[in-house]
Design an enzyme around this catalytic site. Sequence first.
Site, PDB file in Angstrom:
ATOM      1  N   LYS A  94       0.786   2.513  13.004  1.00  9.32           N
ATOM      2  CA  LYS A  94      -0.556   3.068  12.808  1.00  9.32           C
ATOM      3  C   LYS A  94      -1.416   2.681  14.008  1.00  9.32           C
ATOM      4  O   LYS A  94      -1.523   1.490  14.341  1.00  9.32           O
ATOM      5  CB  LYS A  94      -1.135   2.495  11.509  1.00  9.32           C
ATOM      6  CG  LYS A  94      -2.132   3.384  10.819  1.00  9.32           C
ATOM      7  CD  LYS A  94      -2.472   2.778   9.461  1.00  9.32           C
ATOM      8  CE  LYS A  94      -3.452   3.627   8.705  1.00  9.32           C
ATOM      9  NZ  LYS A  94      -3.914   2.937   7.491  1.00  9.32           N
TER      10      LYS A  94
HETATM   11  O1  G3P Z   1      -6.215   2.857   4.897  1.00  7.66           O
HETATM   12  C1  G3P Z   1      -7.315   3.482   5.436  1.00  7.66           C
HETATM   13  C2  G3P Z   1      -8.344   3.996   4.469  1.00  7.66           C
HETATM   14  O2  G3P Z   1      -7.727   4.546   3.354  1.00  7.66           O
HETATM   15  C3  G3P Z   1      -9.481   3.070   4.180  1.00  7.66           C
HETATM   16  O3  G3P Z   1     -10.282   3.470   3.111  1.00  7.66           O
HETATM   17  O4  G3P Z   1     -11.996   2.960   1.385  1.00  7.66           O
HETATM   18  O5  G3P Z   1     -11.829   1.500   3.441  1.00  7.66           O
HETATM   19  O6  G3P Z   1     -12.721   3.826   3.592  1.00  7.66           O
HETATM   20  P1  G3P Z   1     -11.776   2.914   2.880  1.00  7.66           P
END
Ligand code: G3P
Length: 215
Positions: free
Chosen positions: A83
Amino acid sequence: MKIFIDTANIEKIKEINDWGILDGVTTNPSLIAKEGKDLKTIVTEISKIVDGPISAEVMSMDAEGMVKEGRELAKIHPNINIKLPMCVETLKATKVLSSEGIKVNVTLIFSSQQALLAAKAGAAFVSPFLGRLDDIGTDGIQLIAEIMTIFNNYGFNTQVIAASIRGPMHVSAVAQIGCDIATIPYDVLKKMIEHPKTSEGIAKFIADYEKSQKN
Ligand code: G3P
């Protein structure tokens, strides 16, 4: 649509994997930090549980460092994909890693132009963050629809991972527009199962049956 879990917590991954619906796992540095273990240890444990793509994020911000870290992580298990956060260095590193057969997930995608560049560089996955766009009053679902259209127009093999999912309605919305993958937090997966009318129906079936057995 494939379902990934967006967590680095081993117990949660095991629990959802036991449901029989899990296709992969995504982690990020913030999720790894919550677990108090290092990335390699966590990713190795995950690879023993889940038979599907597992995203492991590198911390280098230059292409050379990204490639070096990516090669090391990819050695852990064939299911590991690397990633990388969207930037110029990531495009360069994506080109190198993908040419070596190492899959790359370009993350922190907030526009369809970014997704197009990542796909051109050879990314196996792009991760548009729909919840974080919704947070600033922009339509995250619309972004995913745009990326799907562009990839379909040109036959890119890059798969779209709807990320930053905040609730069950996000999952329904991305499934309706044909998104390849949704990476879903544990709490949202649990909410997807529940419906008050289902619980009410089960309770009534049990009560009716038990009553009939007493007659
Ligand atoms: O893994 C990346 C992403 O899904 C993060 O989500 O909730 O931190 O915006 P969030």
